[in-house]
Scaffold this motif. Structure first.
Motif, short mmCIF file in Angstrom:
data_model
loop_
_atom_site.label_atom_id
_atom_site.label_comp_id
_atom_site.label_asym_id
_atom_site.label_seq_id
_atom_site.Cartn_x
_atom_site.Cartn_y
_atom_site.Cartn_z
N ILE A 99 0.85 -1.19 0.00
CA ILE A 99 0.00 0.00 0.00
C ILE A 99 0.88 1.24 0.00
N GLU A 100 0.52 2.22 -0.83
CA GLU A 100 1.28 3.45 -0.93
C GLU A 100 0.36 4.65 -0.77
N GLU A 101 0.91 5.71 -0.20
CA GLU A 101 0.16 6.95 -0.11
C GLU A 101 -0.22 7.40 -1.51
N GLY A 102 -1.45 7.90 -1.64
CA GLY A 102 -1.92 8.37 -2.94
C GLY A 102 -2.75 7.34 -3.70
N GLN A 103 -2.71 6.07 -3.27
CA GLN A 103 -3.55 5.07 -3.95
C GLN A 103 -5.02 5.42 -3.74
N THR A 104 -5.81 5.23 -4.78
CA THR A 104 -7.23 5.58 -4.71
C THR A 104 -8.09 4.46 -5.27
N MET A 105 -9.34 4.54 -4.93
CA MET A 105 -10.36 3.69 -5.55
C MET A 105 -11.70 4.36 -5.31
N SER A 106 -12.68 3.99 -6.11
CA SER A 106 -14.03 4.50 -5.90
C SER A 106 -15.01 3.36 -6.08
N VAL A 107 -16.14 3.50 -5.42
CA VAL A 107 -17.21 2.53 -5.53
C VAL A 107 -18.52 3.31 -5.54
N THR A 108 -19.45 2.87 -6.37
CA THR A 108 -20.76 3.51 -6.46
C THR A 108 -21.80 2.56 -5.92
N GLU A 109 -22.65 3.10 -5.05
CA GLU A 109 -23.68 2.30 -4.40
C GLU A 109 -25.03 2.99 -4.54
N ALA A 110 -26.05 2.22 -4.90
CA ALA A 110 -27.42 2.71 -4.89
C ALA A 110 -28.04 2.31 -3.55
N ILE A 111 -28.69 3.25 -2.90
CA ILE A 111 -29.35 2.96 -1.63
C ILE A 111 -30.75 2.44 -1.94
N GLU A 112 -30.95 1.16 -1.70
CA GLU A 112 -32.20 0.49 -2.07
C GLU A 112 -33.00 0.08 -0.83
N ASP A 113 -34.27 -0.25 -1.06
CA ASP A 113 -35.16 -0.66 0.03
C ASP A 113 -34.63 -1.86 0.81
N ASP A 114 -34.05 -2.84 0.12
CA ASP A 114 -33.59 -4.04 0.83
C ASP A 114 -32.52 -3.70 1.86
N GLN A 115 -31.60 -2.78 1.53
CA GLN A 115 -30.58 -2.37 2.49
C GLN A 115 -31.21 -1.68 3.70
N LEU A 116 -32.14 -0.78 3.42
CA LEU A 116 -32.80 -0.04 4.50
C LEU A 116 -33.58 -0.98 5.42
N LEU A 117 -34.31 -1.91 4.83
CA LEU A 117 -35.11 -2.84 5.64
C LEU A 117 -34.23 -3.78 6.45
N LEU A 118 -33.12 -4.22 5.86
CA LEU A 118 -32.18 -5.06 6.62
C LEU A 118 -31.61 -4.30 7.80
N TYR A 119 -31.18 -3.07 7.58
CA TYR A 119 -30.64 -2.25 8.66
C TYR A 119 -31.68 -2.10 9.77
N LEU A 120 -32.90 -1.68 9.39
CA LEU A 120 -33.93 -1.45 10.40
C LEU A 120 -34.27 -2.73 11.15
N GLY A 121 -34.28 -3.86 10.44
CA GLY A 121 -34.57 -5.12 11.09
C GLY A 121 -33.47 -5.58 12.02
N LEU A 122 -32.22 -5.41 11.60
CA LEU A 122 -31.09 -5.84 12.43
C LEU A 122 -30.91 -4.98 13.67
N THR A 123 -31.17 -3.69 13.55
CA THR A 123 -30.92 -2.79 14.67
C THR A 123 -32.16 -2.50 15.50
N ASN A 124 -33.33 -2.87 15.00
CA ASN A 124 -34.60 -2.57 15.66
C ASN A 124 -34.76 -1.06 15.83
N ASP A 125 -34.23 -0.31 14.87
CA ASP A 125 -34.31 1.15 14.89
C ASP A 125 -35.66 1.56 14.29
N ALA A 126 -36.52 2.11 15.12
CA ALA A 126 -37.87 2.46 14.68
C ALA A 126 -38.02 3.96 14.41
#
Length: 156
Positions: free
Chosen positions: A16-43
């Motif tokens: 690993i060297e200073e200056g190395q980069t990468m990018s990732v693109t993510e769409a925030i979808e219902d399945d991610q939100l529902l999994l989070y809410l279900g796992l954390t019981n965040d109401a």
């Protein structure tokens, strides 16, 4: 996946060297939100109830901040430095609200490699499709480290 099998590891600190980069693109979808809410019981109604969110300054449901942190840490675990990495410190600033169904691009850059402490510091910036910055983070990561154990024959 074989749990007992040693899987491919990510980059070791020497790779690993200073200056190395990468990018990732993510769409925030219902399945991610529902999994989070279900796992954390965040109401929190701000995360899921459209009628409630319309009455707030946001006007629509927000993506939970912890879900965004999860995207950052999973990107580190999966890709950069990769499998075997361990986040040891995390500082995050949520610059703008993130809404359901947004597409975010996370830009990661190595800003420091400390071989004495076996820690890599990664700067993270997330932007939405309108190029608005929504998140800044600094993550300290211990890259994968495997120590070969002495075989039983050598101990006898």
């Amino acid at each position: 996946m074989d749990i007992g099998k040693l899987n491919n590891l990510g980059k070791a600190i020497d790779e690993i060297e200073e200056g190395q980069t990468m990018s990732v693109t993510e769409a925030i979808e219902d399945d991610q939100l529902l999994l989070y809410l279900g796992l954390t019981n965040d109401a929190n109604p701000l995360y899921i109830q459209h009628d409630y969110a319309r009455k707030t300054i946001y006007k629509q449901p927000l993506v939970p901040s912890v879900l965004l942190i999860g995207i950052v840490t999973s990107t580190i675990s999966k890709h950069f430095p990769g499998p075997g990495s361990h986040v040891v410190n995390l500082s995050v600033n949520f610059v703008e609200a993130v809404y359901h169904y947004e597409m975010l691009t996370f830009l990661l850059e190595v800003i420091k490699v400390d071989k004495h402490k076996d820690v890599v510091t990664i700067s993270v910036e997330a932007v939405n499709t309108e190029e608005k910055r929504v998140l800044d983070a600094v993550v300290m990561v211990q890259p994968p480290m495997i120590y070969e154990e002495e075989s039983e024959e050598n101990n006898e």
